[in-house]
Design a protein around this motif. Structure first.
Motif, PDB file in Angstrom:
ATOM      1  N   GLN A 157       0.834  -1.206   0.000  1.00 15.12           N
ATOM      2  CA  GLN A 157       0.000   0.000   0.000  1.00 15.12           C
ATOM      3  C   GLN A 157       0.869   1.257   0.000  1.00 15.12           C
ATOM      4  OE1 GLN A 157      -2.403  -0.951   3.464  1.00 15.12           O
ATOM      5  NE2 GLN A 157      -4.126  -1.570   2.180  1.00 15.12           N
ATOM      6  N   ASP A 158       1.940   1.242   0.777  1.00 13.00           N
ATOM      7  CA  ASP A 158       2.868   2.380   0.804  1.00 13.00           C
ATOM      8  C   ASP A 158       3.504   2.597  -0.567  1.00 13.00           C
ATOM      9  OD1 ASP A 158       2.344   2.813   3.475  1.00 13.00           O
ATOM     10  OD2 ASP A 158       4.210   1.893   4.197  1.00 13.00           O
ATOM     11  N   ARG A 159       3.915   1.511  -1.200  1.00  8.17           N
ATOM     12  CA  ARG A 159       4.536   1.619  -2.529  1.00  8.17           C
ATOM     13  C   ARG A 159       3.541   2.146  -3.563  1.00  8.17           C
ATOM     14  NH1 ARG A 159       8.831  -3.067  -3.645  1.00  8.17           N
ATOM     15  NH2 ARG A 159       9.896  -3.009  -1.646  1.00  8.17           N
ATOM     16  N   LEU A 160       2.304   1.654  -3.487  1.00 11.19           N
ATOM     17  CA  LEU A 160       1.274   2.109  -4.405  1.00 11.19           C
ATOM     18  C   LEU A 160       1.007   3.601  -4.205  1.00 11.19           C
ATOM     19  CD1 LEU A 160      -0.825   1.564  -6.588  1.00 11.19           C
ATOM     20  CD2 LEU A 160      -2.408   0.871  -4.775  1.00 11.19           C
ATOM     21  N   SER A 161       0.929   4.039  -2.967  1.00 16.27           N
ATOM     22  CA  SER A 161       0.716   5.465  -2.685  1.00 16.27           C
ATOM     23  C   SER A 161       1.848   6.299  -3.265  1.00 16.27           C
ATOM     24  CB  SER A 161       0.635   5.709  -1.180  1.00 16.27           C
ATOM     25  OG  SER A 161      -0.512   5.120  -0.649  1.00 16.27           O
ATOM     26  N   TRP A 162       3.076   5.813  -3.114  1.00 14.62           N
ATOM     27  CA  TRP A 162       4.230   6.541  -3.632  1.00 14.62           C
ATOM     28  C   TRP A 162       4.158   6.639  -5.160  1.00 14.62           C
ATOM     29  CZ3 TRP A 162       8.313   5.273  -6.890  1.00 14.62           C
ATOM     30  CH2 TRP A 162       9.339   6.197  -6.943  1.00 14.62           C
ATOM     31  N   VAL A 163       3.842   5.525  -5.823  1.00 13.27           N
ATOM     32  CA  VAL A 163       3.744   5.502  -7.283  1.00 13.27           C
ATOM     33  C   VAL A 163       2.634   6.452  -7.735  1.00 13.27           C
ATOM     34  CG1 VAL A 163       3.076   4.069  -9.266  1.00 13.27           C
ATOM     35  CG2 VAL A 163       4.715   3.197  -7.598  1.00 13.27           C
ATOM     36  N   GLN A 164       1.496   6.439  -7.054  1.00 10.71           N
ATOM     37  CA  GLN A 164       0.410   7.337  -7.420  1.00 10.71           C
ATOM     38  C   GLN A 164       0.798   8.792  -7.234  1.00 10.71           C
ATOM     39  OE1 GLN A 164      -2.632   5.613  -4.909  1.00 10.71           O
ATOM     40  NE2 GLN A 164      -3.499   4.426  -6.602  1.00 10.71           N
ATOM     41  N   LYS A 165       1.548   9.079  -6.201  1.00 15.78           N
ATOM     42  CA  LYS A 165       2.008  10.456  -5.938  1.00 15.78           C
ATOM     43  C   LYS A 165       2.969  10.905  -7.038  1.00 15.78           C
ATOM     44  CE  LYS A 165       4.232  13.321  -2.470  1.00 15.78           C
ATOM     45  NZ  LYS A 165       4.882  13.366  -1.172  1.00 15.78           N
ATOM     46  N   VAL A 166       3.918  10.029  -7.382  1.00 20.97           N
ATOM     47  CA  VAL A 166       4.872  10.346  -8.449  1.00 20.97           C
ATOM     48  C   VAL A 166       4.143  10.544  -9.760  1.00 20.97           C
ATOM     49  CG1 VAL A 166       6.766   9.386  -9.842  1.00 20.97           C
ATOM     50  CG2 VAL A 166       6.860   9.237  -7.351  1.00 20.97           C
ATOM     51  N   ASN A 167       3.197   9.667 -10.058  1.00 17.02           N
ATOM     52  CA  ASN A 167       2.401   9.751 -11.279  1.00 17.02           C
ATOM     53  C   ASN A 167       1.638  11.073 -11.333  1.00 17.02           C
ATOM     54  OD1 ASN A 167       2.186   8.234 -13.561  1.00 17.02           O
ATOM     55  ND2 ASN A 167       0.549   6.922 -12.794  1.00 17.02           N
ATOM     56  N   SER A 168       1.051  11.426 -10.225  1.00 18.76           N
ATOM     57  CA  SER A 168       0.280  12.662 -10.131  1.00 18.76           C
ATOM     58  C   SER A 168       1.166  13.891 -10.378  1.00 18.76           C
ATOM     59  CB  SER A 168      -0.377  12.738  -8.770  1.00 18.76           C
ATOM     60  OG  SER A 168      -0.917  14.014  -8.536  1.00 18.76           O
ATOM     61  N   ASN A 169       2.371  13.869  -9.793  1.00 15.74           N
ATOM     62  CA  ASN A 169       3.309  14.987  -9.966  1.00 15.74           C
ATOM     63  C   ASN A 169       3.804  15.100 -11.402  1.00 15.74           C
ATOM     64  OD1 ASN A 169       3.090  15.698  -7.282  1.00 15.74           O
ATOM     65  ND2 ASN A 169       4.938  14.618  -6.653  1.00 15.74           N
ATOM     66  N   MET A 170       3.975  13.951 -12.060  1.00 12.15           N
ATOM     67  CA  MET A 170       4.463  13.956 -13.434  1.00 12.15           C
ATOM     68  C   MET A 170       3.389  14.423 -14.415  1.00 12.15           C
ATOM     69  SD  MET A 170       6.754  10.473 -13.521  1.00 12.15           S
ATOM     70  CE  MET A 170       7.170  10.617 -15.241  1.00 12.15           C
ATOM     71  N   ASN A 171       2.134  14.090 -14.090  1.00  9.16           N
ATOM     72  CA  ASN A 171       1.034  14.433 -14.992  1.00  9.16           C
ATOM     73  C   ASN A 171       0.326  15.722 -14.596  1.00  9.16           C
ATOM     74  OD1 ASN A 171       1.449  12.093 -16.514  1.00  9.16           O
ATOM     75  ND2 ASN A 171       0.199  10.880 -15.113  1.00  9.16           N
ATOM     76  N   GLY A 172       0.728  16.273 -13.450  1.00  3.31           N
ATOM     77  CA  GLY A 172       0.024  17.448 -12.933  1.00  3.31           C
ATOM     78  C   GLY A 172       0.557  18.702 -13.418  1.00  3.31           C
TER      79      GLY A 172
END
Length: 129
Positions: A114-129
């Motif tokens: 869950q921690d890894r998934l949250s991190w990936v989602q955060k990185v994804n969000s920052n890259m696409n934001g």
């Protein structure tokens, strides 16, 4: 299992300090025994209640020879007990601490994922934001 188990941080620290080197091999062997997914499947089935070899075979969908091999190893290492009744052999968990250990590790694995998934989602969000 309706028993509540609590472990204090103090107990964990004492374990770390008091564990003789000779015991580490025994602990390592227990972890090796649990490192086989089929044995974990067998334990999962036995959590519910005592089972015959055939019931275990049916539940995990493996060959009787394979299950018997794992059960013999688990019995020899004190993880399961067995009793004979006529031609049937019944197995049950000998040491509930095994189940608690499996639960703790499973919980830790899920939390880590869950921690890894949250991190990936955060990185994804920052890259696409």
């Amino acid at each position: 299992m309706s028993k509540t188990v609590s472990i204090s941080e103090e107990e964990v620290k004492r374990w770390n300090l008091n564990m003789p080197d000779e015991m580490l091999e025994a602990v390592s062997n227990r972890f090796k025994l649990l490192s086989e997914p089929m044995r974990l499947k067998i334990l999962r089935v036995l959590c519910e209640n005592e089972r015959t070899v055939q019931e275990i075979v049916n539940a995990v969908q493996a060959s009787q020879a394979n299950i018997s091999k794992h059960l013999a190893l688990m019995h020899d290492n004190g993880v399961v007990n067995r009793r004979k009744e006529g031609l049937k052999c019944y197995y049950r968990i000998a040491d509930d601490s095994i189940i608690y250990a499996c639960f703790l590790i499973s919980k830790s694995v899920v939390e880590n994922l869950q921690d890894r998934l949250s991190w990936v989602q955060k990185v994804n969000s920052n890259m696409n934001g």
